[in-house]
Design a protein around this motif. Structure first.
Motif, short mmCIF file in Angstrom:
data_model
loop_
_atom_site.label_atom_id
_atom_site.label_comp_id
_atom_site.label_asym_id
_atom_site.label_seq_id
_atom_site.Cartn_x
_atom_site.Cartn_y
_atom_site.Cartn_z
N THR A 1 0.86 -1.18 0.00
CA THR A 1 0.00 0.00 0.00
C THR A 1 0.90 1.24 0.00
O THR A 1 2.13 1.13 0.12
CB THR A 1 -0.90 0.03 1.24
N GLU A 2 0.28 2.39 -0.09
CA GLU A 2 1.06 3.64 -0.17
C GLU A 2 1.88 3.88 1.08
O GLU A 2 2.90 4.58 1.02
CB GLU A 2 0.13 4.83 -0.41
N ASP A 3 1.46 3.34 2.20
CA ASP A 3 2.16 3.60 3.46
C ASP A 3 3.21 2.54 3.79
O ASP A 3 3.90 2.64 4.80
CB ASP A 3 1.14 3.66 4.61
N ASP B 1 10.19 2.63 -0.88
CA ASP B 1 8.81 2.97 -0.55
C ASP B 1 8.14 3.57 -1.78
O ASP B 1 8.68 3.50 -2.89
CB ASP B 1 8.76 3.94 0.64
N LYS B 2 6.99 4.19 -1.60
CA LYS B 2 6.23 4.65 -2.77
C LYS B 2 6.95 5.78 -3.52
O LYS B 2 6.66 6.01 -4.70
CB LYS B 2 4.83 5.10 -2.37
N SER B 3 7.88 6.46 -2.86
CA SER B 3 8.61 7.51 -3.56
C SER B 3 9.39 6.95 -4.74
O SER B 3 9.61 7.64 -5.75
CB SER B 3 9.55 8.25 -2.61
N SER C 1 7.08 6.75 -7.77
CA SER C 1 6.35 7.98 -8.10
C SER C 1 6.96 8.73 -9.28
O SER C 1 8.15 8.64 -9.56
CB SER C 1 6.32 8.90 -6.88
N ALA D 1 2.14 8.27 -7.15
CA ALA D 1 2.40 6.84 -7.35
C ALA D 1 1.08 6.19 -7.73
O ALA D 1 0.18 6.08 -6.91
CB ALA D 1 2.98 6.21 -6.08
N GLU D 2 0.98 5.79 -8.98
CA GLU D 2 -0.29 5.23 -9.46
C GLU D 2 -0.40 3.76 -9.10
O GLU D 2 0.57 2.99 -9.29
CB GLU D 2 -0.38 5.38 -10.98
N PRO D 3 -1.54 3.32 -8.59
CA PRO D 3 -1.75 1.90 -8.31
C PRO D 3 -1.58 1.08 -9.59
O PRO D 3 -1.89 1.52 -10.68
CB PRO D 3 -3.19 1.84 -7.81
N LEU E 1 1.24 -2.07 -6.48
CA LEU E 1 0.88 -1.04 -5.51
C LEU E 1 -0.62 -0.91 -5.50
O LEU E 1 -1.25 -0.70 -6.54
CB LEU E 1 1.53 0.30 -5.90
#
Length: 753
Positions: free
Chosen positions: A650-652, A712-714, A717, A728-730, A752
């Protein structure tokens, strides 16, 4: 008698109490107090004139403090690879000191090629110690401008083409320097990606490329490295000069990133008082380069942020809000540097510094090619070594612009090779070619005369005969620090090797198959001879320990582990800035003669956007000469199948990849595991892959270890220019793991949510 004693005691008590009270009111001198409280206290005690005086230079490399309050002056120094020799108060000429010789460290391309964050910390710490010993408060470096074109004369001062690699290498450098109470001044912010028209150009680049390619290393320097100062650039962006630029300095640097430090102009980069006041500049240097042009007793008072600023305040045309913000930042810098009682004393040219310079050089050298294991040189079978080429005997610490140095010593490649191999083999030398025979820059003299009036035919004949009669041939060539090569102020005119080196290399390759080409340069060069030679070593500019580091790698004492921090294209047209973008500027405007002065700047449009370096080559399937991240070893490594701790994040959340690496050869060595991310499907165009993690690992023969890299999501992105935010697109992603951008060994899919 008793009354007299009592009176004396009373007076003494009153004096003591008065001093104690005075000390209480001088909070700015109490280093036990919070720094922001000290700043406000000092600010409240300063006059308007004292505040304005702190904003501008008082000499070539210094600015005033506040003597009345015991706040010392600031002393700045070039450069990113070593502490510059002392110059006269108002001039660039040498001051003639006899105690300002230092250790030269490898250029930043070499540091970046180590792909080793520990080496970056060691580099910064050692350089900061030398700056501290020389009583310098601000080190004008490091440079992190992106390698957009291989023609940029100043690329050798920077950290390559990739924003992630530059970001990870610049942070420990900053922390190492600043551990000495010396401020790093990260430069040149921003978009100074060529030297031609650097004073007279307006860069046009979309927000996405700005945020994804050209700003990340500066952002990391601020938010991760806590750099205490940043240097503005010369070029224009959005039709405002970078050192007085609302969007770059106020909107992004100070507001978005929360920069608390000082913005320092590049020398001579300021040209407007009101823009300098309002658009984020804090300290002005070099506006009149000899300091005396105005003909007054102190021409520095005529700088844009000096008397002209004072007049605007006194006339009521501008207020003091901006002034106080600038002075607050400068005072904060003072408490971290000039007034920092806990900073170490530093040291200069120590054995430790020499060892660090050599180690970084060894780790930064890149083995580009090594057919039939020509290297390392087999000493037992080698009785005569021919060293050929001017760069084997030419000092490279002198010249190149503001990074020119006055060194205690520079071990030349020929001397290093003789020192290492001379006991076991005869080492002979032939010039091979004559390039730049000068030995002086800004008054720093090498004391060597390289004049040779023989024709190229004579030089080639001598070199070839020597090669035929030797067991091994080492050609040391490449570029140098002359104008139109690797040098500030001018760009290269093409990507070729100068001084007839192409023809000479081909002739030497025919004369002896035990042959290696050692390239000394900070830039990629064309290699039409690449298939003719069995071995190629990219040696960079390695500073004081250059010869020893090169010899160590040639002998196999050090196993090469450097990786390229930028792509070597086959030809200039393969580079995206030359295929899609405008270089050196808009062609129609070039024809009109624009760019000759600041009243008629030339536009430079970065049409290639985010597709810089390997992002362009990989996405468009353009085969490079040598890829980003490429570098061979004297041993072999096996990168096994990677595993991930989850398949959906997930994003977190973060995701951690575990990669087994084994040394399958017979020699201890180091490999760099590189992790790239591919977005399988995106709403905006993205490169085929982008570097988002790397680790250097040392292994003995047969040894296997696991490398872990967490993202991580960075890392997933991209910058959305419409939303002006990172997105950050799923969806599905791939982690591509290997040891260069074109050598992917293992892949893992994940998604993601």
């Amino acid at each position: 008698m008793f009354k007299k004693i009592a009176l004396v005691c009373l007076v003494s008590l009153m004096i003591f109490q008065a001093k104690a009270q005075e000390k209480k009111t001088q909070i700015y001198l109490d280093d036990s107090q919070p720094i922001e409280l000290r700043v406000e206290d000092a600010l409240s005690k300063m006059t308007l004139e004292e505040k304005v005086a702190m904003l501008h230079a008082q000499s070539k490399f210094s600015s005033p403090g506040v003597p009345r309050l015991g706040i010392p002056e600031f002393w700045t120094t070039d450069g990113p690879h070593g502490i510059r020799p002392e110059v006269k108060w108002d001039e660039w000429d040498q001051a003639g000191w006899t105690n300002d010789s230092i250790i030269a460290y490898p250029a930043l391309t070499a540091l970046s090629a180590t792909w080793n964050k520990k080496m970056s910390w060691n580099y910064g710490k050692a350089l900061g110690e030398e700056a501290r010993y020389r009583k310098k408060d601000i080190l004008l470096g490091p440079g992190v401008n992106i390698y957009r074109t291989p023609l940029n004369g100043r690329n050798f001062e920077y950290m390559g083409e990739d924003p992630f690699l530059s970001s990870k290498m610049v942070v420990p450098y900053i922390k190492g320097v600043q551990s000495n109470g010396v401020a790093a001044c990260v430069k040149h912010y921003a978009l100074n990606n060529q030297e031609q028209f650097r004073h007279t150009s307006n860069v046009i680049v979309d927000d996405r490329a700005l945020y994804e390619i050209y700003l990340p290393a500066f952002k990391a320097a601020v938010q991760e490295g806590d750099t205490w100062s940043i240097m503005g650039a010369y070029d224009m962006y959005k039709n405002q000069y970078a050192s007085q630029n609302q969007y770059l300095l106020n909107d992004i640097l100070k507001k978005e990133w929360g920069f608390k430090g000082v913005v320092i102009s590049d020398w001579g980069a300021v040209n407007d008082t009101k823009q300098a006041i309002m658009n984020g500049l804090d300290m002005e240097f070099g506006s009149w380069t000899n300091g005396l042009s105005e003909g007054t007793s102190n021409a520095y008072d005529n700088y844009y942020l000096a008397h002209p600023y004072l007049k605007l305040i006194k006339s009521g045309e501008v207020g003091t809000k901006e002034l106080d913000d600038k002075v607050r930042r400068i005072l904060r810098l003072a408490f971290l540097t000039t007034m920092n009682k806990n900073k170490p004393f530093g040291n200069i040219a120590s054995e430790e510094h020499r060892a660090i310079a050599k180690e970084i050089g060894e780790e930064g050298i890149v083995l580009l090619k090594n057919q039939k294991n020509v290297l390392p040189i087999n000493v037992a079978k080698t009785k005569k070594i021919a060293v050929i080429g001017e760069n084997a005997i030419k000092m490279m610490t002198v010249g190149g612009g503001s990074s020119s140095l006055k060194v205690k010593y520079e071990t030349l490649p020929l001397d290093g090779i003789k020192a290492r191999f001379g006991k076991d083999a005869e080492v002979v030398f032939a010039r091979g070619y004559v390039g730049d025979v000068t030995g002086e820059y800004n008054g720093v003299k090498t004391g060597r005369d390289l004049t040779d009036n023989r024709s190229q035919a004579e030089l080639t004949k001598e070199a070839v005969e020597l090669a035929k009669n030797s067991d091994f041939v080492i050609f040391v060539g490449g570029l140098n620090k002359s104008d139109f090569q690797d040098s500030e102020g001018n760009d290269r005119k093409d990507m070729g090797l100068p001084y007839h080196q192409y023809e000479l290399i081909s002739a030497l390759a025919k004369a002896n198959k035990n042959f290696t080409v050692v390239l000394v340069s900070g830039n990629a060069v064309e290699m039409p001879w690449v298939k003719e030679v069995p071995s190629i070593v990219q040696a960079w500019y390695l500073g004081s320990e250059s010869g020893h580091a090169i010899a160590s790698v040639l002998a196999g004492d050090a196993n090469p582990s450097g990786k390229l921090p930028f792509t070597f294209p086959v030809k200039l047209e393969d580079n995206s800035a030359h295929q899609l973008g405008e270089y050196p500027g808009n062609k129609e405007e070039l024809a009109q003669g624009k760019g000759k002065d600041q009243q008629n700047p030339i536009n430079i449009k970065y049409n290639e956007g985010i597709f810089v370096g390997y992002r362009w080559h990989d996405t468009k399937n353009i085969k490079p000469l040598f890829s980003f991240g490429h570098g061979l070893s004297y041993t072999t490594f096996e990168i096994g199948q990677a595993k991930a701790d989850k398949s959906v994040i997930t994003e977190d959340e973060t995701i951690t990849f575990t990669i087994p690496v084994k040394n399958t050869g017979k020699k201890a060595g180091a490999e760099v595991v590189q992790l790239y991310i591919r977005d399988v499907k995106s709403s905006l165009p993205r490169p085929l892959k982008e570097l988002k993690g790397f680790e250097k690992i040392y292994l003995n023969p047969g040894e296997q270890k696991e490398v872990t890299i967490t993202i991580d999501k960075s890392a997933l992105s991209f910058f959305d220019p419409v939303k002006h935010d990172w997105v950050a697109e799923p969806g599905d992603f791939e982690a591509l793991i290997g040891n260069s951008s074109d050598a992917i060994k293992t892949k893992i899919k994940f998604s993601l949510q």
